[in-house]
Design a protein around this motif. Structure first.
Motif: not given
Length: 337
Positions: A214-220, A232-235, A240-248
């Motif tokens: 899990l590279r980033a955590e968020g709710d949306d 690219v996803a993390l950037g 954009a200040g998004l709240s997202a899980d980024v799963i690698d």
């Protein structure tokens, strides 16, 4: 921890594996004296000799076929196919022999080979040096498929692959070989300096196959990706200040579907991102599994963002990639659905 590029981390993994186990041999086109076209094996022949790290003729079929024979006789070959685009002559060996050896011999023989291949675009190598053929391997029962996105994972996953009793396809995104890039603007960083993304544990530190990160955590929403597209996803998420899980995913087979399902059930939205062509890409399999497991939790259909359904372009390479603008546009559409 020391800082390394992915190339240096891959070289370190080879060195550690060869030092620990004399059965590990490394070979392929130009990997010995020259150290590989990307220098991933530089210095290994000098350190371990020409019987453990050596050059081969230009024959991918011969390279992989030789490795299968070695593996059946208790060796652990690590071979390099110079570009993933060159693997097609060896595909029959991988499908008909390597992937089936354990089953066909009722477990009497295994095939502990690692086939390393630089994959993807980003170096203006045109269509014969830039393809992303991971779906051709994930479809084959008996093959494991790995795609690292960081130097630490490149080292750890390669060590685990070498020690695995079955054949592993190890795809190395050449676009991030020499360090991370600006994922938000989708161009390599000029004057890149080694920093925390390049921290690599010392010594024998394998990373288990089949475990996502899990590279980033968020709710949306949940973004499921691998390799170069992780950055690219993390950037985009950060920019954009998004709240997202980024799963690698790290490994496509075995797939850590539990991590994906748990995230999607929580966020309710899923976007699958990869560089390869959209149609029949690995994203289709991911979308299907998410839909089956998360149907009653989804707030919108699973969305795929990928490369074009065209032969790989040269002049239009950076338009072919799922870059920040295309990704952000699809994220916004998914969030509005």
């Amino acid at each position: 921890m020391p800082h390394m590029t992915m190339i240096e981390a891959i070289r370190d993994a080879h060195d550690i594996a060869m030092d620990r186990d004399e059965r590990v041999v490394v070979f392929g086109e130009d990997v010995g004296f020259f150290g590989g076209v990307f220098r991933c094996t530089a210095g290994l022949q000098k350190k371990y000799g020409a019987t453990r790290c050596f050059d081969t003729p230009i024959s991918e079929l011969g390279i992989v076929g030789t490795a299968i024979g070695m593996a059946a006789n208790d060796m652990r070959p690590v071979v390099e196919v110079q570009f993933a685009d060159y693997m097609y002559p060896a595909y029959d060996q991988l499908v008909s022999e390597a992937a089936r050896l354990r089953y066909r011999s009722a477990g009497e023989f295994t095939c502990p080979i690692v086939v390393r291949m630089p994959t993807g675009g980003g170096i203006f190598g045109a269509q014969t040096h830039s393809q992303s053929p991971e779906a051709l391997f994930t479809h084959v029962a008996g093959l494991k498929t790995v795609v690292p996105s960081t130097p630490a994972d490149a080292k750890g996953l390669l060590l685990a692959a070498i020690e695995d009793p079955d054949p592993v396809i190890f795809l190395e995104p050449k676009r991030i070989y020499n360090g991370p890039f600006d994922g938000h603007h989708d161009r390599p960083l000029v004057g890149w300096k080694k920093h925390e993304l390049g921290e690599v544990p010392e010594g024998h530190t394998p990373v288990p196959l089949g475990k996502a990160a899990l590279r980033a955590e968020g709710d949306d929403l949940t973004i499921v990706t691998y390799g170069t597209m992780v950055h690219v996803a993390l950037g985009v998420v950060a920019g954009a200040g998004l709240s997202a899980d980024v799963i690698d995913l790290r490994t496509l087979v075995p797939l850590d579907i539990d991590a994906v399902v748990a995230s999607v059930k929580r966020t309710g939205r899923c976007l699958v991102l990869h560089e390869a062509t959209l149609t029949s890409g690995f994203g289709a399999e991911l979308a299907a599994q998410v839909q089956e497991a998360c149907f009653y939790h989804l707030e919108a259909p699973v969305k795929r963002v990928a490369g074009w359904d065209t032969p790989y372009p040269h002049a239009g390479e950076w338009d072919y990639f799922p870059g920040p603008e295309r990704l952000l546009r699809n994220i916004e559409a998914l969030l509005e659905a």
